[in-house]
Enzyme design. Structure first.
Site, PDB file in Angstrom:
ATOM      1  N   SER A 109      35.080  45.142  48.776  1.00 35.76           N
ATOM      2  CA  SER A 109      35.542  43.757  48.707  1.00 35.76           C
ATOM      3  C   SER A 109      36.138  43.234  50.012  1.00 35.76           C
ATOM      4  CB  SER A 109      36.572  43.595  47.585  1.00 35.76           C
ATOM      5  OG  SER A 109      37.720  44.353  47.851  1.00 35.76           O
ATOM      6  N   LYS A 117      44.501  40.285  42.603  1.00 40.74           N
ATOM      7  CA  LYS A 117      44.429  39.894  44.016  1.00 40.74           C
ATOM      8  C   LYS A 117      45.028  38.510  44.246  1.00 40.74           C
ATOM      9  CE  LYS A 117      40.331  42.706  45.056  1.00 40.74           C
ATOM     10  NZ  LYS A 117      38.918  42.729  45.447  1.00 40.74           N
TER      11      LYS A 117
END
Length: 792
Positions: free
Chosen positions: A697, A740
């Site tokens: 990611s 996140k």
């Protein structure tokens, strides 16, 4: 070498040297007339023996005061000993030697001459005094009789010694014979050697011999008593059997029969399955036949104890009230709305199934698995479910379990065998329908003792657990009534077969607003109560509480926050009592006084890296929640190369290589000269080098950092990004969106770039109060990322 007869001529002629080498002896006193083998291992002693064999073969034999001492000095030996003659030496494979030595005459050290290479001394021969008095003769006769008695009682003395003692005429030789063969203490043996008068020697040996006779007779008496006790036990066993027979004739029950009868009555009142009851009756018959003193009796008795304690037909009356359950969940927990909704759905379906199923049928319910970071309330949700259903709650921690027997139990063939922890938990709960929480299911391990995860496959499968067979019980036990709930931080360690049996429900990290609400309404009141404080004694404003949350804790859950609340309560009580005040308003100044300087500076961390080319902010997720990730790039002259540091995993390294390949392939389009690339080595570093990092990611973050470096242009301030990059520049979706975003919000980021295919995750999972504070960009290609990051 002299013959044996020649050696005795020397003895008879009394030709003793005035100076002899000294051989220290351990745990033995040599008397005149003794011939004995001696093992010599010390280097000095071996050297002494070798040199003496080249001369007159005579040495001084003196006993050590401390047998453990290796290096012997003058004061470490008794000064009265025996001069001895070496008859023979034998060398052994271990470099030691064995010698046969004869004691000749008593001697005394007059002066020590040397200590190296071994002890040498001037000696004086001590002549034995002759005595033929009637008293001495009587003492000799009495000593011979006592010695004969010892030989007859003891097991370690040969009968030949009796004949030898009867043929000795000299009193001192008789004393030496007895003293050398009886196990006197070294000090006692030495005392006999040092005595001058024969009468004293005989009296002392007689005294010691009487003690030895007393000890031998006492030992014989104890042995006789032990044998009679064993015989008595056997006699008692037969008498008890006769007594049992008499009681049976009279219609009376003995203690064992009463115990068996009690267990039978207890089991008869339970609704136990036929197979299990058959096994119980078989064990009861065995128990009835076994004697109480038998080791097998206690094994069977323990088995029946466990068997009778199990809740075969005992269950808690359920209360399935959806409104009440919702109240309990909201009362005990704040946030986690998705999980609450799923629990209510679960209970609603369960209630409907119970209403429609027949009496003997059981609803087939999914096994719930709560997955999330530490401290977000996984275990407490299980307790709330038990409270909502009015069921007992059993928690079993699986952390560190490596033995299959912990789940299935040990077979009864092993000493100290017990049922597995599933059966033990049901026994403690005294109910066959508790809420059974298998905590930390991801922390199990496998070993040579088996795989506990494999044992759980049967437990967590509704089609199989109706006949769960514990190794100890060895009968089926129905687990269909048990509501199993599992918890985990991550799913990766779980076998796919085990994961397939559970419905995964993810618990996300708490936002700052959720933590504020939890701290105000749950944690602080709880800690104030535990510290005996009333609400009027201390108050904390929302702003101060937010300061504590953001600057003194950094976690997905609230465990550290609770510990911090406890710390504030302790400090507040101390301050109130020290200053004599009745109440305290905790402001920012007092927080610094209580907790010292802040541990975290979310705004500063971002500000320090703003405006610098080659620095990008990525977003990461781990089993403890989300966090921001700073990616730094720099360059040096050299060949075209990429260096990666920061303890990156293989997947993350590949993402960096993919990003660099895309940038080099599209250099002109991005806006820099290809010649720069050919002569540049790029170094990519992710700080917090001691922490392992992995995952795809960070792909667009690393690509943006490299482009920022090559263009010498800083990235837009307070901009974070996450997404996987391909060689064609496509941006692929990632996981852990909520964690996140919450981490970015906590760190003060104002704009975030996300993959376009994660837009639904944002709208579904991220709270509204977080979304409104951040501007989101949804991209499908890395060109869009560069355009946003550099304001193209």
């Amino acid at each position: 070498m002299e013959t044996f007869e020649e050696a005795f001529k020397i003895v008879d002629n009394k030709e003793y040297p005035k100076q002899v080498p000294i051989l220290p002896l351990r745990d033995i006193v040599v008397y005149p007339g003794m011939i004995f083998p001696l093992s010599v291992g010390r280097e000095k002693s071996i050297k002494l023996i070798n040199q003496v064999m080249e001369g007159n073969k005579m040495i001084g034999l003196f006993t050590q005061k401390d047998a453990k001492k290796e290096e012997v000095e003058t004061d470490d030996i008794y000064h009265v000993g025996t001069i001895g003659l070496i008859h023979k030496i034998i060398k052994t494979p271990d470099d030691s030697i064995r010698v046969v030595i004869q004691g000749l005459e008593r001697i005394e050290i007059k002066k020590m001459i040397s200590t190296e290479p071994y002890l040498q001394a001037k000696i004086q021969v001590l002549k034995e005094k002759k005595s033929e008095s009637v008293q001495v003769q009587a003492l000799m006769k009495n000593l011979i009789n006592l010695f004969q008695k010892v030989v007859s009682i003891s097991n370690y003395l040969p009968q030949d010694l009796i004949i030898a003692s009867m043929n000795i005429e000299e009193p001192e030789k008789l004393a030496y014979l007895v003293a050398s063969n009886i196990q006197f203490k070294i000090e006692e043996q030495q005392a006999i050697l040092e005595m001058i008068k024969p009468k004293e020697k005989l009296e002392k040996v007689t005294e010691y011999l009487n003690k030895e006779i007393y000890l031998l007779e006492l030992g014989k008496k104890i042995q006789t008593n032990v044998q009679s006790t064993i015989g008595k036990s056997q006699r008692e066993y037969f008498l008890r059997e006769q007594l049992n027979a008499i009681r049976k004739e009279l219609g009376e029950d003995d203690e064992k029969s009463s115990e068996v009868k009690t267990i039978k009555e207890k089991l008869s009142k339970m609704n136990i399955p036929e197979e299990a009851m058959k096994e119980a009756n078989r064990e009861l018959e065995r128990l009835d036949k076994l004697p109480v003193a038998s080791a097998e009796y206690s094994v069977v008795r323990t088995y029946l104890d466990w068997f009778s304690k199990l809740p075969w037909d005992k269950s808690t009356k359920e209360r399935i009230d959806i409104k009440k359950a919702e109240e309990i969940l909201n009362k005990e927990h704040f946030g986690q709305e998705k999980l609450k909704e799923r629990i209510l759905e679960y209970l609603s379906v369960y209630k409907l199934k119970k209403q429609k199923l027949k009496k003997d049928e059981y609803p087939r319910n999914p096994i719930l698995c709560f997955v999330g970071p530490p401290g977000v309330g996984k275990t407490s949700f299980g307790k709330s479910i038990a409270e909502a259903l009015n069921r007992k709650f059993v928690r079993m921690s699986l952390g560190g379990i490596r033995d299959e027997s912990e789940i299935r139990g040990h077979r009864r063939t092993y000493v100290g065998a017990l049922p597995g922890r599933i059966i033990q938990g049901l026994s403690r709960a005294e109910s066959n329908n508790p809420v059974f929480m298998l905590d930390e299911i991801d922390k199990m391990g496998a070993s040579f003792q088996g795989d506990p995860a494999a044992a759980l496959l049967e437990v967590l499968d509704p089609e199989q657990n109706k006949d769960f067979r514990d190794h100890y019980l060895d009968v089926p036990f129905d687990l269909r009534n048990v509501m199993f709930i599992t918890t985990a931080n991550i799913l990766d360690p779980l076998p796919s077969a085990l994961r397939d049996r559970m419905e995964i429900i993810e618990l996300s990290s708490y936002t700052i607003e959720e933590k504020l609400n939890i701290a105000k309404n749950f944690l602080l009141p709880k800690q104030m109560k535990e510290h005996a404080m009333t609400p009027s004694q201390m108050s904390i404003s929302d702003d101060v509480m937010t300061e504590v949350i953001t600057k003194y804790t950094r976690e997905s859950g609230v465990r550290n926050l609770e510990r911090t609340m406890a710390n504030i309560c302790r400090k507040a009580i101390t301050k109130l009592q020290r200053e004599g005040k009745k109440s305290l308003v905790v402001d920012e100044k007092i927080i610094v006084e209580f907790l010292k300087r802040p541990k975290y500076f979310p705004d500063t961390e971002v500000e320090e890296r703003m405006g610098i080319p080659g620095v990008a902010i990525g977003l990461s997720w781990s089993q403890v929640g989300g966090d921001i990730l700073f990616i730094e790039a720099t360059s040096t002259k050299g060949k075209r190369n990429l260096r990666l540091t920061g303890q990156l995993g293989d997947v993350m390294k590949e993402s960096a290589q993919t990003a660099l390949s895309y940038i080099f392939a599209n250099a002109k389009e991005i806006g820099f000269d290809e010649s720069i690339i050919e002569n540049t080595e790029i170094h990519l570093h992710v700080p917090a080098g001691s922490t392992p990092k992995d995952g795809p990611s960070a792909g667009i973050s690393m690509a943006t950092a490299i482009v920022s470096l090559l263009l010498n242009k800083p990235i837009k301030e307070r901009l974070g990004m996450t997404g996987e990059i391909t060689l064609r520049g496509n941006v692929l979706p990632i996981g852990g969106v909520k964690e996140k975003i919450i981490a970015a919000h906590r760190s003060g980021l104002k704009e975030i770039i996300l993959p376009k295919r994660n837009q639904a995750d944002l709208e579904e999972d991220v709270p509204e109060n977080v979304r409104k504070d951040i501007k989101f960009y949804f991209v499908s290609h890395v060109k869009e990322v560069f355009k946003i990051a550099f304001d193209y």
